[in-house]
Design an enzyme around this catalytic site. Structure first.
Site, PDB file in Angstrom:
ATOM      1  N   LYS A 206       7.172 -12.916   4.771  1.00  0.00           N
ATOM      2  CA  LYS A 206       6.803 -14.331   4.723  1.00  0.00           C
ATOM      3  C   LYS A 206       7.705 -15.148   5.644  1.00  0.00           C
ATOM      4  CE  LYS A 206       6.271 -18.186   1.529  1.00  0.00           C
ATOM      5  NZ  LYS A 206       6.293 -18.672   0.156  1.00  0.00           N
ATOM      6  N   GLU A 212      16.486  -6.709   5.539  1.00  0.00           N
ATOM      7  CA  GLU A 212      15.993  -5.331   5.423  1.00  0.00           C
ATOM      8  C   GLU A 212      14.787  -5.111   6.335  1.00  0.00           C
ATOM      9  OE1 GLU A 212      16.662  -7.411   2.973  1.00  0.00           O
ATOM     10  OE2 GLU A 212      17.412  -6.412   1.175  1.00  0.00           O
ATOM     11  N   GLY A 266       6.041 -15.316  -2.324  1.00  0.00           N
ATOM     12  CA  GLY A 266       6.112 -13.916  -1.902  1.00  0.00           C
ATOM     13  C   GLY A 266       5.528 -12.964  -2.939  1.00  0.00           C
ATOM     14  N   ARG A 267       5.894 -13.157  -4.210  1.00  0.00           N
ATOM     15  CA  ARG A 267       5.442 -12.215  -5.249  1.00  0.00           C
ATOM     16  C   ARG A 267       4.003 -12.467  -5.673  1.00  0.00           C
ATOM     17  NH1 ARG A 267       9.541 -15.382  -6.576  1.00  0.00           N
ATOM     18  NH2 ARG A 267       9.334 -16.956  -8.205  1.00  0.00           N
ATOM     19  N   GLU A 352      11.600 -12.232 -11.367  1.00  0.00           N
ATOM     20  CA  GLU A 352      11.958 -13.188 -10.311  1.00  0.00           C
ATOM     21  C   GLU A 352      11.350 -14.556 -10.625  1.00  0.00           C
ATOM     22  OE1 GLU A 352      12.767 -11.987  -5.982  1.00  0.00           O
ATOM     23  OE2 GLU A 352      10.847 -13.017  -5.799  1.00  0.00           O
ATOM     24  N   HIS A 383       8.262  12.090 -22.691  1.00  0.00           N
ATOM     25  CA  HIS A 383       9.235  13.184 -22.629  1.00  0.00           C
ATOM     26  C   HIS A 383      10.545  12.691 -22.039  1.00  0.00           C
ATOM     27  CE1 HIS A 383       6.041  15.977 -23.745  1.00  0.00           C
ATOM     28  NE2 HIS A 383       5.275  15.169 -23.030  1.00  0.00           N
ATOM     29  N   LYS A 511      22.644 -12.551  -0.808  1.00  0.00           N
ATOM     30  CA  LYS A 511      22.267 -12.477   0.617  1.00  0.00           C
ATOM     31  C   LYS A 511      23.347 -13.118   1.476  1.00  0.00           C
ATOM     32  CE  LYS A 511      17.232 -12.876   0.062  1.00  0.00           C
ATOM     33  NZ  LYS A 511      16.068 -13.703   0.311  1.00  0.00           N
TER      34      LYS A 511
HETATM   35  O1  F6P Z   1      14.847 -11.720  -1.901  1.00  0.00           O
HETATM   36  C1  F6P Z   1      13.756 -12.157  -2.598  1.00  0.00           C
HETATM   37  C2  F6P Z   1      12.602 -12.488  -1.704  1.00  0.00           C
HETATM   38  O2  F6P Z   1      12.766 -13.729  -1.146  1.00  0.00           O
HETATM   39  C3  F6P Z   1      11.300 -12.390  -2.471  1.00  0.00           C
HETATM   40  O3  F6P Z   1      11.001 -13.524  -3.166  1.00  0.00           O
HETATM   41  C4  F6P Z   1      10.346 -12.015  -1.398  1.00  0.00           C
HETATM   42  O4  F6P Z   1       9.172 -11.485  -1.930  1.00  0.00           O
HETATM   43  C5  F6P Z   1      11.159 -11.023  -0.620  1.00  0.00           C
HETATM   44  O5  F6P Z   1      12.466 -11.540  -0.646  1.00  0.00           O
HETATM   45  C6  F6P Z   1      10.721 -10.775   0.796  1.00  0.00           C
HETATM   46  O6  F6P Z   1      10.692 -11.933   1.541  1.00  0.00           O
HETATM   47  P1  F6P Z   1       9.946 -12.022   2.929  1.00  0.00           P
HETATM   48  O7  F6P Z   1       8.503 -11.761   2.680  1.00  0.00           O
HETATM   49  O8  F6P Z   1      10.199 -13.403   3.436  1.00  0.00           O
HETATM   50  O9  F6P Z   1      10.534 -10.971   3.828  1.00  0.00           O
END
Ligand code: F6P
Length: 547
Positions: A206, A212, A266-267, A352, A383, A511
């Protein structure tokens, strides 16, 4: 006024808990022969059975009073009107517009976004179709057999969960893979299995700044350039983001960049272009069916009266256990192997969204909020951790999910799977009393002393609550319904707790600290004295281990 009314409703709920605490779930069934039929709600062929709860009709009446005190319906209507319910970011949370096929306006801040949504979805699905049909190919002219989504959190968990859940629907299309972790093992292990000449990467973010994702995207780009040449990069990358300028800087061709909007959290973004890898793997028609399932759940949430409204019931029962009984965890156990990632997906959605300690106006929240959400598919969990669910000292309400029919024709397996699911929820409810255990041991011919010694270990307290979702089969429409029902359940709870379900400031501090720490970690000679002592000591230990 609302807060006072909520406090009154909560006090009444607490008083009711004390009254009902001596009633076992089996007694509630005995008192009410129609319970199994009445404590059930439906969304077409999807059944939500909530009869196995420590809740009577009176409990529900108290919970509905609480919902009215919190003005749940007014809050829901404001959400659907596209008002800026995400107060700290000044945004709407109008993900429902992404799956709205009603033809009516979908307002965000008073503006109808229907045309924008339709246009972007059309572009995204057309691209997905062309990739599937081999009209869009890699630099060497080969068809794409694999698509790798690079994203994390909401830009990974939703599509990854759904691609696995719906894998039988992707026949003939590329296989979807998901790389999320900055741990290089994730990308390396995924690419080990793939031929880069036949692999398309979708960078999903987003913000297009997430560490990452940007790290994995840069590494994947370098691997493509190395294997196929720099000129091949454009043919092997697509992107999904709200930050089109940043995507342009990364060098992805504009006709392979798919957007969405800041009013999609995002979620909650699986329904948007973030679903591109999913759409490629299952095809546009199935993707649209998935969206229609979400729309079914939206209509249900917006229109069904509280006593028939599945997200309202899910949310209120969760509040009952979290706030009146003090239970801190909630398990989601799909008896559906393809829903293996569903609990992980729900962890982000729920924790979240509702893992908050202040109300919308910034004052401390007076009630416990999001429980720990966790789970694994059954029967495997039986199990592993079911021992604790049945005999541990904590009570953990469970959601079971099971299909009436398998997708493949494996009736024998499916009968066993289904029987296991029902047996577990029955065992949780019923338990096994000391008298029953002793009688069983005596029937086995054990002497009295041995009966007395073993009996306490074999007693199941029972009375442990669960809901069961039963659906015809795990197809795109059903999955869409399930996901959207859980989204709305999370919203219901946020409305009761008066918290903002749509921001996530709690992820920021780590972060920030990481961006300060990363250069110190990377430079083996950097001074450590600016770090806190615990961190400095661990960085020093790591340096010693680098030799
Ligand atoms: O670190 C949390 C977050 O901001 C989430 O809310 C989001 O889904 C995820 O990181 C990834 O964010 P982006 O889509 O901006 O890479």
């Amino acid at each position: 006024m609302t807060q006072a009314a909520i406090a009154t409703a909560l006090a009444a709920l607490e008083g009711h808990r004390v009254e009902i605490a001596s009633r076992r779930i089996v007694d509630l069934f005995a008192d009410d022969p129609g319970r199994a039929q009445r404590f059930r709600a439906r969304l077409d062929d999807l059944v939500f059975d909530y009869s196995k709860h420590r809740a009577s009709g009176v409990t529900l009446a108290h919970l509905f009073s609480l919902a009215r005190a919190a003005r749940l319906e007014a809050q829901r209507d404001a959400l659907f009107r596209g008002e800026a319910v995400n107060l700290t970011e000044g945004r709407a949370a109008m993900h429902m517009a992404l799956r709205d096929f009603s033809g009516g306006p979908a307002p965000v801040g008073g503006r109808d976004v229907t045309a924008d949504v339709r246009a972007e979805r059309g572009r995204m699905l057309a691209f997905a179709e062309q990739v599937r049909e081999g009209r869009i190919r890699g630099a060497t002219g080969q068809r794409f057999t694999d698509v790798v989504n690079i994203g994390i959190g909401g830009s990974d968990l939703g599509p990854a969960m759904a691609a696995r859940a719906l894998s039988p629907f992707g026949v003939g299309g590329p296989h979807a893979h998901f790389v999320s972790n900055v741990d290089g093992a994730d990308l390396a292990d995924t690419l080990k299995r793939l031929d880069l000449a036949r692999t398309l990467f979708v960078v999903s973010s987003k913000t297009f700044t997430t560490q990452e994702t940007m790290t994995n995207a840069a590494s994947a780009r370098a691997r493509v350039a190395q294997a196929l040449g720099e000129a091949a990069v454009g043919d092997h990358f697509a992107a999904v983001s709200t930050k089109l300028d940043l995507v342009a800087d990364f060098g992805i061709q504009p006709d392979r960049v798919f957007g969405f909007w800041d009013w999609v959290g995002g979620r909650y973004s699986l329904w948007s272009s973030i679903g591109l890898a999913l759409a490629i793997s299952i095809g546009p028609a199935n993707f649209e069916e998935f969206l229609r399932g979400g729309a079914d759940a939206d209509r249900h949430f917006a229109e069904a009266p509280m006593q028939d409204n599945i997200p309202v019931l899910m949310g209120l029962l969760g509040v009952w256990y979290r706030n009146a009984w003090g239970y801190g965890a909630h398990a989601v156990i799909p008896y559906d192997q393809r829903l293996a990632r569903f609990p992980a997906y729900l962890q982000q959605l729920d924790m979240e969204s509702n893992g908050k300690s202040v109300t919308r106006d910034g004052t401390p929240v007076a009630m416990a909020t999001a429980p720990v959400i966790w789970g694994e598919p059954g029967t495997n969990g039986q199990h592993a951790f079911f021992q604790m669910l049945h005999q541990g000292t904590d009570v953990i309400p469970v959601d079971f999910l099971v299909a009436a029919q398998p997708i493949e024709a494996d009736a024998h397996h499916h009968d066993l799977l289904f029987a296991n699911c029902l047996a577990q929820s029955e065992a949780l409810m019923r338990g096994r009393s000391r008298a029953e255990v002793e009688a069983q041991l005596r029937r086995q011919g054990l002497p009295d002393a041995e009966v007395a010694r073993l009996a306490p270990h074999k007693v199941f307290e029972g009375d442990r609550p669960s809901s069961t979702f039963l659906y015809r089969r795990l197809d795109p429409r059903t999955l869409g319904r399930l996901v959207a029902l859980y989204e709305h359940k999370v919203f219901v709870q946020s409305a009761i707790w008066n918290i903002n379900a749509f921001d996530q400031w709690g992820v920021e501090l780590g972060k920030e600290l990481c961006s300060r720490l990363a250069p110190v970690v990377a430079d083996g000679a950097a001074p450590l004295d600016a770090l806190d002592p615990a961190t400095a000591a661990l960085v020093a230990e790591r340096r010693a281990l680098m030799d």
